[in-house]
Design a protein around this motif. Structure first.
Motif, short mmCIF file in Angstrom:
data_model
loop_
_atom_site.label_atom_id
_atom_site.label_comp_id
_atom_site.label_asym_id
_atom_site.label_seq_id
_atom_site.Cartn_x
_atom_site.Cartn_y
_atom_site.Cartn_z
N ASN A 138 0.13 0.84 -7.11
CA ASN A 138 0.67 -0.51 -7.01
C ASN A 138 0.57 -1.04 -5.57
O ASN A 138 0.18 -2.18 -5.34
N ALA A 139 0.89 -0.20 -4.59
CA ALA A 139 0.79 -0.61 -3.18
C ALA A 139 -0.66 -0.83 -2.78
O ALA A 139 -0.98 -1.77 -2.05
N ILE A 140 -1.57 0.01 -3.27
CA ILE A 140 -2.99 -0.15 -2.95
C ILE A 140 -3.51 -1.46 -3.55
O ILE A 140 -4.29 -2.17 -2.92
N VAL A 179 -8.28 0.44 -13.15
CA VAL A 179 -9.35 -0.46 -13.57
C VAL A 179 -9.42 -1.67 -12.63
O VAL A 179 -10.51 -2.09 -12.22
N LYS A 180 -8.27 -2.21 -12.29
CA LYS A 180 -8.22 -3.37 -11.40
C LYS A 180 -8.81 -3.04 -10.03
O LYS A 180 -9.58 -3.83 -9.47
N LEU A 181 -8.45 -1.89 -9.48
CA LEU A 181 -8.96 -1.51 -8.16
C LEU A 181 -10.46 -1.23 -8.19
O LEU A 181 -11.19 -1.67 -7.29
N LEU A 182 -10.92 -0.51 -9.19
CA LEU A 182 -12.35 -0.21 -9.27
C LEU A 182 -13.17 -1.49 -9.44
O LEU A 182 -14.25 -1.63 -8.86
N LYS A 183 -12.64 -2.45 -10.21
CA LYS A 183 -13.32 -3.74 -10.35
C LYS A 183 -13.36 -4.48 -9.01
O LYS A 183 -14.36 -5.07 -8.65
N ARG A 184 -12.26 -4.40 -8.27
CA ARG A 184 -12.20 -5.06 -6.96
C ARG A 184 -13.24 -4.46 -6.00
O ARG A 184 -13.92 -5.19 -5.28
N PHE A 185 -13.39 -3.15 -6.02
CA PHE A 185 -14.40 -2.51 -5.17
C PHE A 185 -15.82 -2.91 -5.59
O PHE A 185 -16.68 -3.16 -4.76
#
Length: 195
Positions: A138-140, A179-185
């Motif tokens: 969540n923080a990331i 999923v959200k973080l990997l999409k952002r990357f």
């Protein structure tokens, strides 16, 4: 100002000795549609009290709004320091606070400058339970809203740690964060092989 408030208060709150007969007339006038003097005084006291309460709340809000930014950097630093503690509860508290503080790009970059991005990635990699993983992710996610912070997270090895995070059968939010973080990357052209 205090003198004026005291004068108004004494005017509204003064009590006159009331004999039995005037009370009867007062209530009979009240029944005929004329206002009861005591009821009017009580209502004026309530309104005056609410006015002072609202004035106090407004003053406290404005004061807090101007004082809180001075405390912000210190609180961010303390939150990053909590990520260094061995106890998972304190790590979760630090990550939760960082997620709340990461409201704009300036604060996100302050977290990165203080080493928060690297600490969160390390926290995620070493997490033994789902609640710690969830708070770290969540923080990331909150920090990753800034493009520059995504670069710092990538340099800290976040992609491989996120990919290596075990599946959670109990908490579906962990998978959403991943999923959200990997999409952002991917959107910013960071791929798994470059980490």
């Amino acid at each position: 100002m205090r003198g004026l408030a005291a004068g108004i208060s004494s005017y509204l709150c003064r009590r006159r000795p009331v004999n039995v007969r005037s009370r009867q007339y007062s209530s009979s006038y009240h029944e005929r549609g004329f206002p009861d003097e005591r009821a009017m005084e009580e209502e004026a006291e309530k309104k005056f009290g609410w006015l002072f309460k609202l004035l106090f709340i407004g003053t406290a809000t404005i004061g807090g709004y101007h004082i809180f930014p001075y405390l912000g950097d210190n609180l961010i630093h303390q939150s990053v320091s909590l990520l260094n503690v061995k106890d998972p509860l304190f790590k979760r508290m630090g990550a939760s606070r960082l997620a709340r503080f990461a409201t704009d790009d300036e604060r996100r970059m302050k977290i990165v400058e203080l080493g928060g991005a690297q600490q969160l990635v390390d926290m995620l990699g070493g997490a033994k339970d789902d609640s710690t993983r969830k708070e770290a992710l969540n923080a990331i996610v909150a920090i990753a809203r800034s493009d520059e912070a995504v670069g710092a997270l990538h340099s800290a090895g976040a992609i491989s740690v996120i990919m290596g995070t075990p599946l959670s059968s109990e908490d579906a939010e962990i998978e959403k964060f991943k999923v959200k973080l990997l999409k952002r990357f991917r959107d910013l052209r960071y791929d798994e092989s470059s980490s």
